[in-house]
Enzyme design. Structure first.
Site, PDB file in Angstrom:
ATOM      1  CB  CYS A 142       1.836  15.189 -43.306  1.00 15.35           C
ATOM      2  SG  CYS A 142       2.585  17.065 -42.466  1.00 15.35           S
ATOM      3  CG  HIS A 233      -1.192  18.348 -44.947  1.00 13.94           C
ATOM      4  ND1 HIS A 233      -1.584  17.764 -44.217  1.00 13.94           N
ATOM      5  CD2 HIS A 233      -0.347  19.126 -44.224  1.00 13.94           C
ATOM      6  CE1 HIS A 233      -0.290  16.740 -42.936  1.00 13.94           C
ATOM      7  NE2 HIS A 233       0.027  18.679 -43.533  1.00 13.94           N
ATOM      8  CD  GLU A 235      -4.499  16.279 -45.612  1.00 19.51           C
ATOM      9  OE1 GLU A 235      -3.880  16.020 -44.239  1.00 19.51           O
ATOM     10  OE2 GLU A 235      -4.282  15.986 -47.036  1.00 19.51           O
TER      11      GLU A 235
END
Length: 306
Positions: A142, A233, A235
């Site tokens: 990011c 993202h 994660e």
């Protein structure tokens, strides 16, 4: 194979409840292999939630991992108690003499600030340069990815007309990449960002690995600087986007619900996680590629580009 993390780290119980195998120092020292040394530079305010998300994925490998949690040296956290940071984290100054097989740099909630105006920007520059001598392979996430693309390649970012917020379908561009083994041709990935990268500013050293025609580049590979840049993202957990939406709405912001997160786009329903398997697969592939290419003698990390 287990991951070794501090015994009292709060993430430990969460991971054990999920069936992730963790080990203590006594068990680790009995294993006659060299654990991979992975560092996580956590730039997010909620340190505990972020470290749990990444530890969950780093642990999804048959290899033994020693994970070191790292923070910016001269930056006081307003969201995490200093006692917590001193107990579980090392500052970058404390680890800068070490070598790491892999290093992860997270995002940070400063997307609209020019890089050079970020208070710890000089230390970020030092860390990014340090990865070239002390880290075998780095994954930037990011804002961390935007910062590294800016620093290493002069890539330009720009603010999009509207925030990309939700779960978007992405296309795998390079099916031969070792980092994308086993990936579907297209996949759902959580996105939460205002900025995109100007494709015309991406040099020949960069390879687009995952893409989206609507909201821009998702992941790039960088052979020259031994790095991956993930702008979105994988994660995230089930509630990451939902909690962000509820936080902003409670703050009085005019914000639409995250796209395609809830069943039938109904925020009253429980969010669906449709990216979990690809998150695990990405980190398995990344760590496997590190294992296949990193020097056995960790002191040799950074001496060659392998």
């Amino acid at each position: 194979m287990p991951i070794r993390i501090p015994d009292l780290l709060p993430a430990r119980k969460t991971l054990e409840d999920e069936g992730v195998v963790v080990m203590d120092d006594t068990r680790a020292t009995r294993q006659d292999i060299r654990p991979l040394q992975i560092g996580l530079l956590n730039l997010m305010p909620n340190k505990e939630r972020t470290e749990t998300q990444f530890t969950r994925l780093i642990a999804s490998t048959p290899l033994q991992i020693d994970l070191t949690l790292v923070r910016i040296t001269d930056h006081a956290s307003r969201n995490t108690p200093e006692e917590y940071l001193q107990t579980f984290y090392k500052t970058w100054e404390e680890v800068r003499a070490r070598k790491f097989d892999g290093f992860v740099v997270t995002g940070a909630p400063i997307a609209n600030m020019p890089f050079e105006e970020v208070r710890y920007w000089q230390e970020m520059v030092d860390i990014m340069d340090w990865t070239q001598s002390n880290v075998h392979n780095t994954m930037f996430i990011c804002w961390g990815a935007q910062a590294a693309l800016h620093h290493f390649h002069g890539a330009r970012r720009y603010r999009m007309d509207t925030k990309a917020f939700g779960v978007y379908r992405h296309t795998v561009v390079d099916t031969r990449s070792p980092y994308l083994r086993g990936f579907s041709d297209d996949l759902a990935i959580p996105v939460s960002r205002y900025n995109d990268i100007d494709r015309t500013s991406l040099g020949e050293d960069l390879e687009i690995l995952i893409d989206n025609d609507q909201i821009g580049v998702c992941m790039l590979g960088d052979r020259k600087y031994r790095a991956l840049y993930m702008l979105n993202h994988l994660e995230y957990d089930n509630r990451s986007l939902a909690d962000e939406y509820e936080r902003d709405r409670n703050a009085g912001l005019d914000i639409e619900p995250p796209l395609d997160l809830y069943p039938d786009n109904d925020p009253s329903r429980t969010p669906l996680n449709r990216w979990r398997s690809h998150g695990h697969l990405l980190f398995q592939n990344w760590i496997n590629e590190i294992y296949q290419t990193t020097p056995y003698d960790i002191k040799e990390v950074g001496l060659t580009h392998g």
